[in-house]
Design an enzyme around this catalytic site. Sequence first.
Site, short mmCIF file in Angstrom:
data_model
loop_
_atom_site.label_atom_id
_atom_site.label_comp_id
_atom_site.label_asym_id
_atom_site.label_seq_id
_atom_site.Cartn_x
_atom_site.Cartn_y
_atom_site.Cartn_z
N GLU A 53 4.89 1.52 -1.55
CA GLU A 53 5.26 0.11 -1.65
C GLU A 53 4.79 -0.53 -2.96
OE1 GLU A 53 5.08 1.11 2.74
OE2 GLU A 53 3.77 1.45 1.00
N PHE A 115 -0.42 -3.30 16.73
CA PHE A 115 -0.25 -2.17 15.83
C PHE A 115 0.45 -2.60 14.54
CE2 PHE A 115 2.40 1.50 14.43
CZ PHE A 115 1.35 2.31 14.00
N GLN A 116 -0.14 -2.26 13.42
CA GLN A 116 0.34 -2.59 12.08
C GLN A 116 0.54 -4.10 11.89
OE1 GLN A 116 3.74 -0.04 11.13
NE2 GLN A 116 2.33 1.50 10.29
N LYS A 165 9.58 -9.44 13.65
CA LYS A 165 10.58 -8.48 14.13
C LYS A 165 11.55 -9.13 15.11
CE LYS A 165 11.00 -3.71 15.75
NZ LYS A 165 10.27 -2.47 16.11
N MET A 481 -9.97 3.40 -22.27
CA MET A 481 -10.59 2.13 -22.63
C MET A 481 -11.99 2.02 -22.06
SD MET A 481 -10.18 -0.52 -24.51
CE MET A 481 -8.49 -1.02 -24.80
#
Length: 585
Positions: A53, A115-116, A165, A481
Amino acid sequence: MNGQQMTGAQALVESLKHAGAEVVFGLPGGAILPTYDPLMDAEGLRHVLVRHEQGAGHAASGYAHATGKVGVCLATSGPGATNLITAIADAQMDSIPLVAITGQVGSSFIGTDAFQEADIVGMTMPITKHNFLVKNADDIPLAIKQAFHIASTGRPGAVLVDVTKDAQQAMTEFSWPEALGLPGYRPAPRPHGKQIREAVSLLLEAKRPVFLLGGGVLRGKATEEVGELIEVSGAPFVTTLMARGALPDSHPSHLGMPGMHGTVAAVSALQRSDLIVNIGARFDDRVTGVLESFAPGAKVVHADIDPAEISKNRIADVPIVGEAAEIARALTAELTERLAAEDTRDYETWWNTLDMLRDNYPLGWTETEDGLTAPQKVISRIGAISGPDSIFVAGVGQHQMWSSQFIKYEQPYSWLNSGGLGTMGYSVPAAMGAKVGQPDKVVWSIDGDGCFQMTNQELATCVINEIPIKVAVINNSSLGMVRQWQNLFYDQRYSNTELNTGHGSRRIPDFVKLADAYGCAGLRCERDEDIDATIAQAMEINDRPVVVDFTVSADAMVWPMVPSGVSNDEIQIAQGMSPEWERDI
């Protein structure tokens, strides 16, 4: 589609099309799955399936930066949404128009640790321009229309739309709203005439003026208007890291990039100016050094679309709020009229000083002591061979600074990098997004061996979706760096910066073999005499991505440099070497 019955998910897809989206970068999961079903049949809306993602977010940002359109990314709830956070913060810091759409658990489950489930609206509130939680299918079209408008107007930024959802699954009658319904949002105030006149008066009175051009010139699509203002003014200008390419590097009035790794001429001009006309820059710490000692004798005209930026760091004598293009047009008109009546400008002494600094302290590099290739040479040759019509996308670190220094930018929107957040892993997915948005341009991802290992899984996305970017891995086998700072400030104690990817190391991973495993063309260059031929070979391969492992010296450092926490007057041109200001000026 107005008046048709459909699911909220179908309404979401239709809303994206109505809002003007052409490409969506995303990765499906349970909470966003209802939207992925109609997305499969959506004509005129391309979906690019990423491998992470974060890659979706940076790709959307790169697409937006290269095209000027709103970038769109899509993810599921929980970890899918949280994986977008870095990319969202990155886009917001650099004023990139981005709409991130995430699925959320059903509205009845919110707050139950389902969940999630993750409160992505709460998490992103400090790093977005605005965000929405949509729990009703009827509200989806308006939320999408508002999101695109907010992301792309005023000071552009990131907007999150979190859709539950059950809102995606519910039925609704689609209606694309005519009105925005944002009564308190006024993103583009007109510049005040009195402030325009005061700014021009200061410009005409100044003996040592400098224009400081920031990323707002590009975000505001104001390059032509600002260029005309520079021509009429006769004053020098500098371009920040985010403004590289806003005006051509070859412009005779251009002094280079200011700041921590800026040119001596640019840094000195700001320090010794009596007037700074800032258009679309933030006076951030990397430009100013120690703020109290920055440009001590200068008055400041600060023009910005975001009033919160004006006088935030440096107090403005003349603040101007408005769009960069409109401000530049107004300043040019007023200045032209005043000059026609009387021209009292005398910049000869100022230009003599600046020309001397440009001549005496040009950008350059020395050959490496270990005999390995100087990374500056590689990057310089990539820029020269690929040409100014290409797009160059850097990661973060030494290679980013060298890319900003040693590639000549003649076109706007040809330089992409993570400026504000400094995100390692930005380059490959952002280059992918830029190539999707500008398929006819050559797009180089110039990356470090550390940055490259954070998001190189998006090479799979590029191969499968026929996105032939070119990746130059500037492989110094270290976190360059960080190693430079350890060299300069930590007695050369190189704690945890060796990556074992380069010359004389275990080569884990072997980038050529990795490229081959992903279906890319893999090349390696280890000698100076092979640089041009290797770049030319990469340029000839356009049917798949190319990864070039440029093995370079780990000892090369970025110069000039203003060490953190000191005045810009203490700029160093090499280790222990500073310009002789008192003799030169």
